[in-house]
Design a protein around this motif. Structure first.
Motif, PDB file in Angstrom:
ATOM      1  N   TYR A   8       0.811  -1.218   0.000  1.00 47.25           N
ATOM      2  CA  TYR A   8       0.000   0.000   0.000  1.00 47.25           C
ATOM      3  C   TYR A   8       0.846   1.271   0.000  1.00 47.25           C
ATOM      4  N   ARG A   9       2.164   1.161   0.119  1.00 47.02           N
ATOM      5  CA  ARG A   9       3.048   2.321   0.041  1.00 47.02           C
ATOM      6  C   ARG A   9       4.080   2.165  -1.073  1.00 47.02           C
ATOM      7  N   VAL A  69      -4.512  -2.211  -7.309  1.00 47.70           N
ATOM      8  CA  VAL A  69      -3.939  -3.051  -6.252  1.00 47.70           C
ATOM      9  C   VAL A  69      -2.885  -3.990  -6.841  1.00 47.70           C
TER      10      VAL A  69
END
Length: 105
Positions: A8-9, A69
């Motif tokens: 997610y980073r 994603v």
């Protein structure tokens, strides 16, 4: 060995060209939706605006989020920051084929 970061980073939120890419994909999908609704106009407004358009909207949100994603996970695993999500949208040839061979007959 590339640096491994949480998925997610793994990518920056915006880079140069993102606005241009957004408007290109948005306008292409909008044009395809307008053409598709005009092809299917004989089905009635309840079906088109009550079922087809909302279904397209949900699929676009889910599909684009899934591709985002996937790009973020790959960037997190490989350490690369030059990845982007593949644009998700309505295929123009598929639109004509689906409308004229599956829905209308």
């Amino acid at each position: 060995v590339p640096e491994t970061r949480p998925w997610y980073r793994s990518l920056p939120w915006a880079t140069r060209g993102d606005v241009d890419a957004f408007f290109a994909v948005f306008s292409n999908n909008l044009a395809n939706m307008l053409v598709g609704t005009s092809i299917l106009s004989g089905l009635g407004q309840e079906i088109i605006y009550g079922r087809i358009i909302p279904g397209i909207a949900v699929s676009m949100v889910v599909g684009n989020a899934w591709y985002q994603v996937q790009a973020m996970v790959k960037a997190g695993r490989t350490g690369r920051t030059d990845l982007c999500a593949q644009p998700f949208g309505i295929s123009t040839p598929g639109l004509f084929a689906f409308c004229n061979t599956v829905i209308l007959p």
